[in-house]
Design an enzyme around this catalytic site. Sequence first.
Site, short mmCIF file in Angstrom:
data_model
loop_
_atom_site.label_atom_id
_atom_site.label_comp_id
_atom_site.label_asym_id
_atom_site.label_seq_id
_atom_site.Cartn_x
_atom_site.Cartn_y
_atom_site.Cartn_z
N GLU A 195 0.86 -1.18 0.00
CA GLU A 195 0.00 0.00 0.00
C GLU A 195 0.90 1.24 0.00
O GLU A 195 1.76 1.36 0.86
CB GLU A 195 -0.90 0.01 1.24
CG GLU A 195 -1.85 -1.17 1.31
CD GLU A 195 -2.67 -1.15 2.58
OE1 GLU A 195 -2.77 -0.08 3.21
OE2 GLU A 195 -3.21 -2.20 2.96
N ARG A 246 4.40 -12.78 9.59
CA ARG A 246 5.03 -11.47 9.56
C ARG A 246 6.34 -11.50 10.32
O ARG A 246 6.50 -12.23 11.29
CB ARG A 246 4.06 -10.46 10.19
CG ARG A 246 4.62 -9.06 10.33
CD ARG A 246 3.54 -8.12 10.85
NE ARG A 246 4.08 -6.82 11.19
CZ ARG A 246 3.32 -5.77 11.44
NH1 ARG A 246 2.02 -5.88 11.40
NH2 ARG A 246 3.85 -4.61 11.74
N LYS A 256 2.91 2.19 10.70
CA LYS A 256 2.96 3.50 10.03
C LYS A 256 2.43 4.60 10.94
O LYS A 256 3.01 5.69 11.03
CB LYS A 256 2.15 3.44 8.74
CG LYS A 256 2.71 2.47 7.71
CD LYS A 256 1.71 2.22 6.59
CE LYS A 256 2.23 1.14 5.65
NZ LYS A 256 1.23 0.75 4.64
#
Length: 726
Positions: free
Chosen positions: A253, A440, A450
Amino acid sequence: MADMVSIFMSIGLNEQKAKETLKNEALSSTLKKAIEQARGLLGSASIDKTAGTMLYNMVTRLKDPTRLSFLTEYIITRKINSELQLSAALDFIKSHPQENLDRLEFEAACGVGVVVTPEQIEDAVELIIRKHKDQLLAERYRFNMGILMGEARTALKWADGKIVKNEVDMQVLHLLGPKTEADLEKKPKKKKTVILQNGKSLMEQLRGEALKFHKPGENYKTEGYVVTPNTMNLLKKHLEETGGQVRTRFPPEPNGILHIGHAKAINFNFGYAKANNGICFLRYDDTNPEKEEEKYFTAIKEMVEWLGYKPYAVTHASDQFQLLYDLAVDLIRRGHAYVCHQRGEELKGHNIPPSPWRERPVEESLLLFDRMRKGMFAEGEVTLRMKMVMEDGKMDPVAYRIKYTTSRTHCAPKSFRRSSYFWLCNALDLYCPVQWEYGRLNLTYTVVSKRKIIKLVETGIVRDWDDPRLFTLTALRRRGFPPQAINNFCARVGVTVAQTTMEPHLLEACVREVLNDTAPRAMAILEPLKVTITNLCPNKVLIPDFPANEAKGSHVVPFSKTIFIEQSDFREVMEKGYKRLTPDQPVGLRHAGYVISVQRVIKDGCGKVCELEVTCASSDSVEKPKAFIHWVSDPLRCEVRLYESLFLHKNPEDPAEVPAGFLSDINPNSLTVIGSALVDRSVGKAKVFDKFQFERVGYFSLDPDSTSEKLVFNRTVTLKEDPGKI
């Protein structure tokens, strides 16, 4: 319920197992059908425990319920009567999803009708024993008997395993005789060593043989893949279009900078394609324009290429908005989707009641969906929902919602889980690629969210996304981490399904391995102490760039009467164990070929040592000193930035460790700036991100803040030295 328990117990399940089975509605229903079919085949005879166990194992592992009666028949008629045969049968069915199976091919693959005689077992084992006879006689019972069993099972695939093992044991005993006391002594353990398979590097293992994915066109072999009557035709068409080429994608993204976790995904997606002569697309998942910025698009592509990969093509999810919209219209027309007016808060949680608009007419949903696209509803007022049940039990996930932005207005498609993704492709009769999910990668003593990094920037704790104390890829590059070290780290972590949390020092170890071979040596002084050599004629010294391999090059530095050493390399008062310079103890100068001895200690008005006067002698003419230290002469002034962990606790996001939140856990010593360090002139023409090992100090990289007037170096990692060494 009691009747079902009795039915399940009739095939050999104990009461507890039968009750546990009842808790799984789908499994219970399928098992009951299998039992009913078996009874129909047997007539008045009962199902014995062996056949019952086989039936239960088959039902729990069968993914295609349309094959239930087919396999039940083979089990009840004793054509399949071993776990090995059952596994082969299930594998065959999984790899042959077409409606009409070739029974002869199936039976050959499952060993149906194959009878292995005792004589065949004896002869096969005898050949294997003869093959390994010399090694068996030499090692006796220390020989790895698993090798014999492995070869015997390969040669006698459908034989009874117990009979084969008994034959192997008997023939070994006949050859070697009973075990002696020497045979019973424990075998000394060998030191474990890491051996690369077939000479392959860690990355090659990660990209290739360690990943057992389906072959192109064999998507249906993947766990959970839904097969429809048109699946094989779609796969055939896909193979014709791609030529059987492996194709992967990396879909970030563009609303933030990539971090160390993304490095694993990049290596996984691009590496797998590269190892299999395929291609990988960089596909921006740009469906949230509120948070997207051009700098993120640019930085993502730059980081992918920095890690050593080149996308076959760069694409955007937004490129397909019209196609996605058309497919949504098709989904409505097929009766698989509807426009719903329930609010977001009504859709939260589990056990949500069905939407009152679930059965609204198709034409009505089509009209409303068109109005959604034209902006005739407010955000959150309507959604497009798919008629399906997800694996967690939630009904009718949202496919489209309304989102107004300054840049564009559109119905934004939502991301899907794997099960709903498969359902959607099949509902629209489209080719369905496989989505592989893996764990992950996280690191301790940092945050990669973020939202949290933005907080750190906004509060001034870090300068930007590339602050070297962060673990974004731009930050790691700025700090001096080589891309190949990051790739090696990802390879060592491996491809895991579970989430992986690693310590930063493991990444730093990979960095040292690479920099030790690639970073040329130089000498720098962080806390200078002036030294005047009273009996020296100025000259020059040749210093190897890589002392362990001088053929890789060298550089020349001046050696004048005035040099500088580290303040910590001199002590006015001798202490036990101290090996460097004191008034009574000489020290060698690295690469210079001289040993210096203190003649006079000069102090400033505060009593602090500010200069030493020394004499020097050729190292060949005096006793070898206890230590050699680094130095600089006629140096360049520079700024040096030393970094430590940004956070004090291992898990700064864990409320149990840091109750006041991650912003309260900042390490006050995470950055130390030394503005008056000295470095030898060999680095004067260095470019941004060039890396060096400053001898005895650490590995450093030239920072983008450097100017022609002043160089700025970031410490990448410290040297791996014995902490007790003084």
